[in-house]
Enzyme design. Sequence first.
Site, PDB file in Angstrom:
ATOM      1  N   THR A 127       0.832  -1.198   0.000  1.00 58.78           N
ATOM      2  CA  THR A 127       0.000   0.000   0.000  1.00 58.78           C
ATOM      3  C   THR A 127       0.871   1.253   0.000  1.00 58.78           C
ATOM      4  O   THR A 127       1.971   1.252   0.541  1.00 58.78           O
ATOM      5  CB  THR A 127      -0.958   0.020   1.205  1.00 58.78           C
ATOM      6  N   ARG A 128       0.325   2.325  -0.632  1.00 56.75           N
ATOM      7  CA  ARG A 128       0.964   3.646  -0.557  1.00 56.75           C
ATOM      8  C   ARG A 128      -0.070   4.679  -0.121  1.00 56.75           C
ATOM      9  O   ARG A 128       0.121   5.867  -0.278  1.00 56.75           O
ATOM     10  CB  ARG A 128       1.578   4.053  -1.901  1.00 56.75           C
ATOM     11  N   HIS A 135      -8.311   1.817   5.602  1.00 59.01           N
ATOM     12  CA  HIS A 135      -9.573   2.002   6.305  1.00 59.01           C
ATOM     13  C   HIS A 135     -10.198   0.634   6.588  1.00 59.01           C
ATOM     14  O   HIS A 135      -9.550  -0.400   6.401  1.00 59.01           O
ATOM     15  CB  HIS A 135     -10.503   2.897   5.485  1.00 59.01           C
ATOM     16  N   HIS A 171      -9.986  -2.118   3.894  1.00 60.84           N
ATOM     17  CA  HIS A 171      -8.659  -2.735   3.723  1.00 60.84           C
ATOM     18  C   HIS A 171      -8.415  -3.777   4.825  1.00 60.84           C
ATOM     19  O   HIS A 171      -7.842  -4.836   4.585  1.00 60.84           O
ATOM     20  CB  HIS A 171      -7.567  -1.672   3.764  1.00 60.84           C
ATOM     21  N   ARG A 201      -6.410  -4.055  -8.226  1.00 62.70           N
ATOM     22  CA  ARG A 201      -6.860  -3.547  -9.521  1.00 62.70           C
ATOM     23  C   ARG A 201      -5.942  -2.390  -9.906  1.00 62.70           C
ATOM     24  O   ARG A 201      -5.681  -1.504  -9.110  1.00 62.70           O
ATOM     25  CB  ARG A 201      -8.310  -3.075  -9.406  1.00 62.70           C
ATOM     26  N   ASP A 202      -5.423  -2.398 -11.143  1.00 60.93           N
ATOM     27  CA  ASP A 202      -4.469  -1.384 -11.611  1.00 60.93           C
ATOM     28  C   ASP A 202      -3.328  -1.207 -10.610  1.00 60.93           C
ATOM     29  O   ASP A 202      -2.950  -0.094 -10.259  1.00 60.93           O
ATOM     30  CB  ASP A 202      -5.177  -0.052 -11.866  1.00 60.93           C
ATOM     31  N   ALA A 238      -0.116  -0.538  -8.805  1.00 62.22           N
ATOM     32  CA  ALA A 238       1.038   0.324  -9.092  1.00 62.22           C
ATOM     33  C   ALA A 238       0.917   1.079 -10.408  1.00 62.22           C
ATOM     34  O   ALA A 238       1.911   1.429 -11.030  1.00 62.22           O
ATOM     35  CB  ALA A 238       2.341  -0.483  -9.077  1.00 62.22           C
ATOM     36  N   GLU A 288      10.349  44.975  -1.505  1.00 64.42           N
ATOM     37  CA  GLU A 288      11.511  45.749  -1.054  1.00 64.42           C
ATOM     38  C   GLU A 288      12.080  45.189   0.242  1.00 64.42           C
ATOM     39  O   GLU A 288      13.303  45.187   0.444  1.00 64.42           O
ATOM     40  CB  GLU A 288      11.121  47.217  -0.875  1.00 64.42           C
ATOM     41  N   ARG A 342      14.036  42.107  -0.643  1.00 62.26           N
ATOM     42  CA  ARG A 342      15.279  42.540  -1.315  1.00 62.26           C
ATOM     43  C   ARG A 342      16.339  42.939  -0.300  1.00 62.26           C
ATOM     44  O   ARG A 342      17.514  42.574  -0.432  1.00 62.26           O
ATOM     45  CB  ARG A 342      14.987  43.718  -2.247  1.00 62.26           C
TER      46      ARG A 342
END
Length: 575
Positions: free
Chosen positions: A200-201, A205, A208, A294-295, A297, A436, A439
Amino acid sequence: MAGLPEPHGGVLKDLIARDLPKYQELLTESETLPSIVLTERQLCDLELIMSGGFSPLEGFMNEADYNGVVENERIADGTLFSMPITLDVSKEQIDEAAIKPGSRVTLRDFRDDRHLAIITVDDVYRPDKAKEAKMVFGGDDEHPAIVYLYKTAKEFYIGGKIQAIQRLSHYDYVGLRYTPAELRLHFEKLGWSKIVAFQTRNPMHRAHRELTVRAARTRQANVLIHPVVGLTKPGDIDHFTRVRVYQALLPRYPNGMAVLGLLPLAMRMGGPREAIWHAIIRKNHGATHFIVGRDHAGPGSNSKGVEFYGPYDAQHAVEKYKEEIGIEVVPFQMMTYLPDTDEYAPVDEIKPGTKTLNISGTELRRRLRTGTQIPEWFSYPEVVKVLRESHPPRNKQGFTVFLTGYTNSGKDAIGRALQVTLNQQGGRSTTLLLGETVRSELSAELGFSREDRHTNIQRIAFVAAELTRSGAAVIAAPIAPFEASRAQAKETISQFGSFYLIHVATPLEYCEKTDKRGVYKRARAGEIKGFTGVDDPYENPVKPHLVVDASKQTVRNIVHQIVLLLESEGLLDTL
């Protein structure tokens, strides 16, 4: 080790343990050698080479291994390996360190300059980046790994075996940073022989937790929560927040079912190729099963809305090699909540007409942003608490208002008045960065060339970004005449909060006519060189959030417009 799978290739290449007896000898030699300072991605790769996470690799890939992996997903000896692990260098680095086959070069950490390893160079080669982009990542120029390949990675690769001097230093979550050997020993102590690894990245919850518990129970196994804490997808939640979430979630697992370990991996978001690579890495860490989502990485969609990879390409790729890898694929099951029974179930097992509830990632982010309630059926209160601490609602977040315009356009007066207005409201500190002032305090040594002006704006952006990160309101009011400098400032600041560009489009004639200090007059007389609007250009902003004009509006009216803009974005509690 009974029950656990053999490392990939048969032997765990733990270079740290192997080379420890020669530590002092290698350290002394490293002081005499030319060196390369490694980037963050190179450090992640080196750490997993040295720990054995990338077994059977013992170094960065030489040309034969690289070509084999790019073309056939195999290193030169025929062993399956799907991702090129390369040490990229520039021509200048090669010349400076006199790098050639047979050279020994010290690899240094950019963070603290420590000597980590010595590489014995097999070869120096120029990769075919077009082939790498197409065969490894699919060839779409918008893919983040391909963007990195062409815009960040240097033009040459160095191949060669590594001798490890010392581990990388980490100062966060040290007790959770297991090497493969340490994790295998931990499993042995616990008596575990079947381990389901979960990559996981993102935060985790209830869904999971239910997914991983179900996967473990059906296989009479335990769970390794193995999140990536190296480099992930830009825009991902920082790993500090994520690890606190995982720690908060761990007690919610049945007693003794799950262990948390951190993986210092630099992800490439390479879809199918990456999934095979992830499976090999988890096998090296002792896992017997690997959940492939699913998909998995994948980087999502390109600018045309087209997915870089098919939803199940990664699962099919790992399944194809599961016998050779020696790890069982566990397909990721989408879990959804059934309010009538207060439980989660896989989507494909739910009967038609059954009432279900779900909260999308977009909706979760909205609720965090607005402070709206997040129900317990979706996430545990202790997890929500961590996320709210790291992602306060918009009215508690920092932001920067960036005013740009000619000298005497009114931007300084607008900035001062806006600061007073925001201070009156309270709720956060407000900092004013006048051109200013900056600067004289930060950029006194700079002139007014295009390069120096750019440097000045980036210094302002750096300060504004740090203040924004801490939750402050920042009002910056430089001239900022160039679009490229403003765009880079926006990029710097937007990592940490909202950025609003206000073009104070007061006409040059009005600025000059109402100039009480006489600076325009001096510039016209040639006493001041490089003066914006006189002998130096001003590029109008392309997409400002607001355009105002002090020749037609009062300062009070302009400030009220800006406050309305901030209020509409949810950044202010009240007007």
